[in-house]
Structures are given as structure tokens and as C-alpha cells.
Design an enzyme around this catalytic site. Sequence first.
Site, PDB file in Angstrom:
ATOM      1  NE  ARG A  90      -2.891   2.046   3.374  1.00  0.00           N
ATOM      2  CZ  ARG A  90      -3.223   2.512   4.556  1.00  0.00           C
ATOM      3  NH1 ARG A  90      -2.807   1.926   5.646  1.00  0.00           N
ATOM      4  NH2 ARG A  90      -3.997   3.569   4.646  1.00  0.00           N
ATOM      5  CE1 TYR A 120       0.289   5.434   6.080  1.00  0.00           C
ATOM      6  CE2 TYR A 120      -0.473   4.768   3.903  1.00  0.00           C
ATOM      7  CZ  TYR A 120      -0.664   5.468   5.077  1.00  0.00           C
ATOM      8  OH  TYR A 120      -1.795   6.219   5.254  1.00  0.00           O
TER       9      TYR A 120
HETATM   10  C1  DQA Z   1      -2.133   6.021   9.439  1.00  0.00           C
HETATM   11  C2  DQA Z   1      -2.668   7.378   8.985  1.00  0.00           C
HETATM   12  C3  DQA Z   1      -4.152   7.316   8.686  1.00  0.00           C
HETATM   13  O1  DQA Z   1      -4.630   8.572   8.256  1.00  0.00           O
HETATM   14  C4  DQA Z   1      -4.424   6.306   7.582  1.00  0.00           C
HETATM   15  O2  DQA Z   1      -5.805   6.187   7.366  1.00  0.00           O
HETATM   16  C5  DQA Z   1      -3.798   4.995   7.844  1.00  0.00           C
HETATM   17  C6  DQA Z   1      -2.464   4.936   8.431  1.00  0.00           C
HETATM   18  C7  DQA Z   1      -0.604   6.033   9.645  1.00  0.00           C
HETATM   19  O3  DQA Z   1      -0.122   5.087  10.265  1.00  0.00           O
HETATM   20  O4  DQA Z   1       0.086   6.933   9.176  1.00  0.00           O
HETATM   21  O5  DQA Z   1      -4.336   3.964   7.464  1.00  0.00           O
HETATM   22  O6  DQA Z   1      -2.723   5.709  10.686  1.00  0.00           O
END
Ligand code: DQA
Length: 163
Positions: A17, A22
Site C-alpha cells: 500500500r 508508508y
Molecule cells: C495512518 C494514517 C491514517 O490517516 C491512515 O488512514 C492509515 C495509516 C498512519 O499510520 O500513518 O491507514 O494511521
Amino acid sequence: MKIAVIQGPNLNMLGVREQHIYGPMTLDQIHEQMKGSAAQSGMELEFFQSNLEGEMVDKIQECLGTVDGIIINPAAYTHTSIAITDALAAVNLPTIEVHISNIHKREEFRQKSITAQSSTGVVAGFGPFGYHMALIGMTQILNEVQAQKQMQEQAAAAQAEAK
Ligand code: DQA
């Protein structure tokens, strides 16, 4: 000391993803790293991931009396979930909220965390290393809680003796 690590929706997709946000690590790899550092500080970890809000609420409720603290990334539910916020408040355990990305410099809808009001502390923007930081923070918090308990017990014992 036992800590529950609770991961919200789409975090099972890490490594696939939006890697530019990330990074390339999978959730399993992150958890393996956490296990390594937890073992060094004598901490036991329990991992849980769900894409469903109700399942996360159930898991948080189960934490009462079974773990000493919670590390949680509520993912998208961070920005919407009163149910998760209430569950965290109900169990009232030391809780650290983690975000891999810096939610404060992303879209406006991500900049507010509803769930954070039920957390002891928040880590955001350090990538997967944030989970390691949360473990260090949790160790510190639990040591403080234990020291405070000991002080209260000693004070109660001294008071009983003085009577
Ligand atoms: C998240 C940030 C959130 O806005 C997003 O929906 C995620 C991951 C993060 O780890 O940066 O799924 O929690």
C-alpha cells in the site's frame, strides 16, 4: 509486562500500500522487529489487526485485566471512531497511538485524531520506527506507574504502622 499491539484497517496491506507514504515494510516485519526489542526489555507482546471497527472495540475491551498497556494504530478510524475512543477510555490503560506517517502534514481530514484523546501519548511521522519509539515510551510509562504504586503502598503501610 504484557502489551497489546492493535492495528487498524488496511495496515495488513503495508509493504504493498502507498509505499511512498508508508514505506516498504510489511506488518509482519514490523511486528518481528518489535518482538526483538520487547524481548530485550522483558516485555511480552500480543498482536491484533482488524479491518473492522467493532472487532477493534472487542479487542480493546478484552485488554482489561489481560494486558498492562496498549499500542494502537487505529489507521483511518483515528479520524472517525468515537466507538474506539470510548473503548480506550473505558479500559483506561496506558495507551500510545502510533501513526507511520505524519498525519499533521497530510490531507486536512487526517490532521485531527479523535482517538488520541484517549491516549497517553502519540507518535507520528517516524515510519515503522514509531512502533519502536512507542515501546520505549510504554516502558517508561509502566515503570512510572509501578513506582507510583509502590510509593502509595509504602505510604499506606507507614500510616497503618503509625496508628
Ligand atoms: C495512518 C494514517 C491514517 O490517516 C491512515 O488512514 C492509515 C495509516 C498512519 O499510520 O500513518 O491507514 O494511521
